[in-house]
Design a protein around this motif. Structure first.
Motif, PDB file in Angstrom:
ATOM      1  N   GLY A 163       0.782  -1.223   0.000  1.00  0.00           N
ATOM      2  CA  GLY A 163       0.000   0.000   0.000  1.00  0.00           C
ATOM      3  C   GLY A 163       0.814   1.272   0.000  1.00  0.00           C
ATOM      4  N   HIS A 164       2.096   1.200  -0.326  1.00  0.00           N
ATOM      5  CA  HIS A 164       2.913   2.410  -0.378  1.00  0.00           C
ATOM      6  C   HIS A 164       2.546   3.225  -1.618  1.00  0.00           C
ATOM      7  CE1 HIS A 164       5.085   0.766   2.891  1.00  0.00           C
ATOM      8  NE2 HIS A 164       5.825  -0.086   2.201  1.00  0.00           N
ATOM      9  N   SER A 165       2.641   4.526  -1.518  1.00  0.00           N
ATOM     10  CA  SER A 165       2.416   5.387  -2.668  1.00  0.00           C
ATOM     11  C   SER A 165       3.505   5.140  -3.700  1.00  0.00           C
ATOM     12  CB  SER A 165       2.426   6.852  -2.241  1.00  0.00           C
ATOM     13  OG  SER A 165       3.737   7.235  -1.836  1.00  0.00           O
ATOM     14  N   LEU A 166       3.311   5.677  -4.892  1.00  0.00           N
ATOM     15  CA  LEU A 166       4.319   5.526  -5.938  1.00  0.00           C
ATOM     16  C   LEU A 166       5.650   6.137  -5.501  1.00  0.00           C
ATOM     17  CD1 LEU A 166       2.112   6.398  -9.040  1.00  0.00           C
ATOM     18  CD2 LEU A 166       3.087   4.156  -8.507  1.00  0.00           C
ATOM     19  N   LEU A 167       5.603   7.305  -4.881  1.00  0.00           N
ATOM     20  CA  LEU A 167       6.828   7.968  -4.442  1.00  0.00           C
ATOM     21  C   LEU A 167       7.535   7.159  -3.362  1.00  0.00           C
ATOM     22  CD1 LEU A 167       8.749  10.347  -4.486  1.00  0.00           C
ATOM     23  CD2 LEU A 167       7.237  11.543  -2.879  1.00  0.00           C
ATOM     24  N   GLU A 168       6.795   6.709  -2.360  1.00  0.00           N
ATOM     25  CA  GLU A 168       7.403   5.940  -1.282  1.00  0.00           C
ATOM     26  C   GLU A 168       7.950   4.613  -1.807  1.00  0.00           C
ATOM     27  OE1 GLU A 168       6.360   4.214   3.198  1.00  0.00           O
ATOM     28  OE2 GLU A 168       4.811   5.200   1.995  1.00  0.00           O
ATOM     29  N   THR A 169       7.221   3.986  -2.735  1.00  0.00           N
ATOM     30  CA  THR A 169       7.690   2.735  -3.322  1.00  0.00           C
ATOM     31  C   THR A 169       9.005   2.944  -4.051  1.00  0.00           C
ATOM     32  OG1 THR A 169       5.426   1.918  -3.586  1.00  0.00           O
ATOM     33  CG2 THR A 169       7.123   0.867  -4.916  1.00  0.00           C
ATOM     34  N   ALA A 170       9.101   4.031  -4.823  1.00  0.00           N
ATOM     35  CA  ALA A 170      10.327   4.320  -5.563  1.00  0.00           C
ATOM     36  C   ALA A 170      11.503   4.518  -4.620  1.00  0.00           C
ATOM     37  CB  ALA A 170      10.126   5.559  -6.435  1.00  0.00           C
ATOM     38  N   VAL A 171      11.273   5.211  -3.499  1.00  0.00           N
ATOM     39  CA  VAL A 171      12.335   5.456  -2.514  1.00  0.00           C
ATOM     40  C   VAL A 171      12.774   4.133  -1.882  1.00  0.00           C
ATOM     41  CG1 VAL A 171      12.884   6.529  -0.305  1.00  0.00           C
ATOM     42  CG2 VAL A 171      11.618   7.820  -2.036  1.00  0.00           C
ATOM     43  N   ARG A 172      11.827   3.324  -1.472  1.00  0.00           N
ATOM     44  CA  ARG A 172      12.158   2.037  -0.836  1.00  0.00           C
ATOM     45  C   ARG A 172      12.876   1.108  -1.816  1.00  0.00           C
ATOM     46  NH1 ARG A 172       9.504   0.505   3.983  1.00  0.00           N
ATOM     47  NH2 ARG A 172       8.201   2.164   4.861  1.00  0.00           N
ATOM     48  N   ALA A 173      12.440   1.099  -3.065  1.00  0.00           N
ATOM     49  CA  ALA A 173      13.083   0.253  -4.069  1.00  0.00           C
ATOM     50  C   ALA A 173      14.538   0.661  -4.275  1.00  0.00           C
ATOM     51  CB  ALA A 173      12.319   0.339  -5.382  1.00  0.00           C
ATOM     52  N   ARG A 174      14.791   1.968  -4.246  1.00  0.00           N
ATOM     53  CA  ARG A 174      16.157   2.465  -4.405  1.00  0.00           C
ATOM     54  C   ARG A 174      17.013   2.086  -3.195  1.00  0.00           C
ATOM     55  NH1 ARG A 174      14.958   7.500  -4.593  1.00  0.00           N
ATOM     56  NH2 ARG A 174      14.195   7.335  -6.741  1.00  0.00           N
ATOM     57  N   GLN A 175      16.441   2.210  -1.985  1.00  0.00           N
ATOM     58  CA  GLN A 175      17.176   1.882  -0.766  1.00  0.00           C
ATOM     59  C   GLN A 175      17.537   0.402  -0.700  1.00  0.00           C
ATOM     60  OE1 GLN A 175      14.459   3.313   2.241  1.00  0.00           O
ATOM     61  NE2 GLN A 175      15.417   5.348   2.329  1.00  0.00           N
ATOM     62  N   GLU A 176      16.620  -0.447  -1.208  1.00  0.00           N
ATOM     63  CA  GLU A 176      16.860  -1.889  -1.167  1.00  0.00           C
ATOM     64  C   GLU A 176      17.668  -2.399  -2.355  1.00  0.00           C
ATOM     65  OE1 GLU A 176      16.080  -3.963   1.274  1.00  0.00           O
ATOM     66  OE2 GLU A 176      15.299  -2.260   2.423  1.00  0.00           O
ATOM     67  N   GLY A 177      18.030  -1.484  -3.267  1.00  0.00           N
ATOM     68  CA  GLY A 177      18.811  -1.885  -4.423  1.00  0.00           C
ATOM     69  C   GLY A 177      18.018  -2.681  -5.447  1.00  0.00           C
ATOM     70  N   LEU A 178      16.692  -2.507  -5.458  1.00  0.00           N
ATOM     71  CA  LEU A 178      15.846  -3.263  -6.381  1.00  0.00           C
ATOM     72  C   LEU A 178      15.725  -2.570  -7.732  1.00  0.00           C
ATOM     73  CD1 LEU A 178      12.946  -4.258  -3.943  1.00  0.00           C
ATOM     74  CD2 LEU A 178      14.846  -5.686  -4.723  1.00  0.00           C
ATOM     75  N   ALA A 179      15.637  -1.250  -7.723  1.00  0.00           N
ATOM     76  CA  ALA A 179      15.466  -0.521  -8.976  1.00  0.00           C
ATOM     77  C   ALA A 179      15.740   0.957  -8.765  1.00  0.00           C
ATOM     78  CB  ALA A 179      14.051  -0.719  -9.515  1.00  0.00           C
ATOM     79  N   GLU A 180      16.188   1.613  -9.820  1.00  0.00           N
ATOM     80  CA  GLU A 180      16.369   3.063  -9.817  1.00  0.00           C
ATOM     81  C   GLU A 180      15.250   3.658 -10.654  1.00  0.00           C
ATOM     82  OE1 GLU A 180      18.563   5.030  -8.319  1.00  0.00           O
ATOM     83  OE2 GLU A 180      19.706   3.439  -7.329  1.00  0.00           O
ATOM     84  N   LEU A 181      14.108   3.910 -10.006  1.00  0.00           N
ATOM     85  CA  LEU A 181      12.932   4.402 -10.706  1.00  0.00           C
ATOM     86  C   LEU A 181      12.371   5.635 -10.003  1.00  0.00           C
ATOM     87  CD1 LEU A 181      10.995   1.036 -11.288  1.00  0.00           C
ATOM     88  CD2 LEU A 181      12.171   2.369 -13.044  1.00  0.00           C
ATOM     89  N   SER A 182      11.964   6.611 -10.779  1.00  0.00           N
ATOM     90  CA  SER A 182      11.221   7.728 -10.208  1.00  0.00           C
ATOM     91  C   SER A 182       9.773   7.287 -10.045  1.00  0.00           C
ATOM     92  CB  SER A 182      11.291   8.938 -11.134  1.00  0.00           C
ATOM     93  OG  SER A 182      10.612   8.659 -12.359  1.00  0.00           O
ATOM     94  N   SER A 183       8.979   8.081  -9.359  1.00  0.00           N
ATOM     95  CA  SER A 183       7.576   7.738  -9.184  1.00  0.00           C
ATOM     96  C   SER A 183       6.855   7.712 -10.530  1.00  0.00           C
ATOM     97  CB  SER A 183       6.891   8.729  -8.239  1.00  0.00           C
ATOM     98  OG  SER A 183       7.013  10.054  -8.717  1.00  0.00           O
ATOM     99  N   VAL A 184       7.235   8.598 -11.442  1.00  0.00           N
ATOM    100  CA  VAL A 184       6.622   8.624 -12.773  1.00  0.00           C
ATOM    101  C   VAL A 184       7.017   7.367 -13.557  1.00  0.00           C
ATOM    102  CG1 VAL A 184       6.524   9.828 -14.993  1.00  0.00           C
ATOM    103  CG2 VAL A 184       6.528  11.129 -12.853  1.00  0.00           C
ATOM    104  N   ALA A 185       8.294   6.985 -13.470  1.00  0.00           N
ATOM    105  CA  ALA A 185       8.761   5.780 -14.156  1.00  0.00           C
ATOM    106  C   ALA A 185       8.069   4.540 -13.594  1.00  0.00           C
ATOM    107  CB  ALA A 185      10.276   5.658 -14.023  1.00  0.00           C
TER     108      ALA A 185
END
Length: 376
Positions: free
Chosen positions: A59-81
């Motif tokens: 249930g994370h927002s797009l922005l929060e998901t993008a931040v968490r994904a970057r922190q975990e090394g899963l993906a380098e994506l902006s919320s728009v991407a």
């Protein structure tokens, strides 16, 4: 090992177990449906699914998901991407749903054979204490499981409730819906558009008549079904103050003793919670599954009508899980493609949760199947 390292190891372990519950061809489906197309740095189906589940399951927002994904090394994506990637994953998520439905024994195919539309609605709250509450109206085709309509309304006010009027109806459409859609006005909307319908009868909102316009005693009719599994059908018409809305059949089947006992217990519990008094006829109707249908008798026997509704109910069991999970999601409101992807994603999470719960209850003591033996 530090607490942070221990937590990370635990997450990796949980993810590996979760992967074991996915369809065997889940990564191939990502390639076949184009979900990975356009990814430059990391075309990993595993990492993409983990990112999508952060958004759809947690249930994370797009922005929060993008931040968490970057922190975990899963993906380098902006919320728009990420939003664009969700849109591109629509068919992948749908394919995963189809595979999990097949595992449940629900016959869903990709061919162009006979299909009906199962209609439903659910409420969704946007994240945060001040998040808005919306009602999602959606239509899913069976057996293909293709979402062909998605609409958002507010939850209060005129024109926001569950109704056939929320949906575009085409000539020849075959519709299945639960008792929330059981109104003469809604049935009139379907009939005038040239559609055909099977709906669970709500005896409090749908008035049935005989062909000559006299009142039809529905309870008296179904009481003739005295044994479990007995099926009956009667020619009736649905009407209201505006006149006859639809002409069709009332089809019913008597439940088993255990099913009746459960239904009566549920009625008492609900009445106790609401502080209402149950009427004797309410217990009588609860002994049966009663449908109103305009499906042609020349093609659909009463048993066929009940079987089609049962198919819808198998899907509805998963939708019930989806409805509870939908409260957690970040709702896309402006783009139809991302909205459908979001719906398929929520349904996928619901199916996966159902599978996990089923295995946990049936396979003990560790709650999952053992894979090939490996060295420690």
């Amino acid at each position: 090992m530090s607490n942070a390292e221990d937590d990370k190891a635990g997450i990796q372990e949980d993810w590996k177990l979760l992967v074991s519950f996915l369809p065997a061809n889940w990564q191939d489906l990502a390639v076949e449906t184009g979900a990975l197309k356009g990814l430059r740095k990391n075309k990993s189906a595993e990492n993409l699914l983990r990112v999508l589940l952060l958004h759809l399951g947690c249930g994370h927002s797009l922005l929060e998901t993008a931040v968490r994904a970057r922190q975990e090394g899963l993906a380098e994506l902006s919320s728009v991407a990420l939003w664009n990637r969700l849109r591109k994953s629509q068919m992948w998520l749908r394919s995963l749903c189809l595979e999990l439905f097949r595992e449940r024994g629900v016959s869903l195919s990709e061919d162009g054979g006979f299909q009906v539309r199962a209609l439903d609605a659910t409420t969704v709250k946007e994240p945060g204490r001040t998040g808005s509450l919306w009602r999602v109206h959606y239509s899913v085709r069976l057996p293909s499981l293709a979402c062909d309509f998605f609409k958002l309304t507010e939850t209060q006010g005129e024109g926001t409730g569950e109704s056939f009027l929320q949906f575009p109806i085409g000539a020849g459409d075959y519709l299945l819906a639960d008792r929330g859609y059981s109104t003469a006005r809604g049935l009139r909307h379907v009939v005038q558009a040239g559609g055909l319908v099977t709906v669970r009868v709500n005896t409090g909102s749908l008035v049935l008549q005989k062909a000559d316009g006299r009142p039809f005693d529905l309870l008296k009719a179904v009481k003739t079904l005295r044994r479990a599994g007995r099926i009956g059908a009667w020619e009736v018409r649905a009407a209201d103050a505006a006149g006859v809305a639809a002409t069709g059949r009332a089809c019913a089947v008597r439940k088993t003793r255990e099913a009746i006992r459960i239904a009566h217990r549920s009625l008492r519990r609900r009445a106790s919670k609401r502080g209402t008094q149950l009427q004797p006829e309410t217990f009588g109707y609860a002994k049966y599954v009663i449908l109103f249908t305009t499906f042609p008798a020349t093609r659909f026997s009463a048993a066929d009508v009940l079987e089609w509704y049962r198919t819808r109910w198998q899907v509805e069991l998963v939708f019930k899980r989806f409805k509870s999970l939908a409260e957690l999601g970040h709702l896309p409101k402006h783009d139809e493609q991302s909205a459908r992807a979001w719906l398929y994603g929520k349904l996928f999470v619901a199916l996966l949760v159902e599978k996990l719960i089923g295995h946990a209850r049936a396979v003990s003591p560790w709650g999952y199947h053992l894979g090939p033996e490996t060295a420690c």
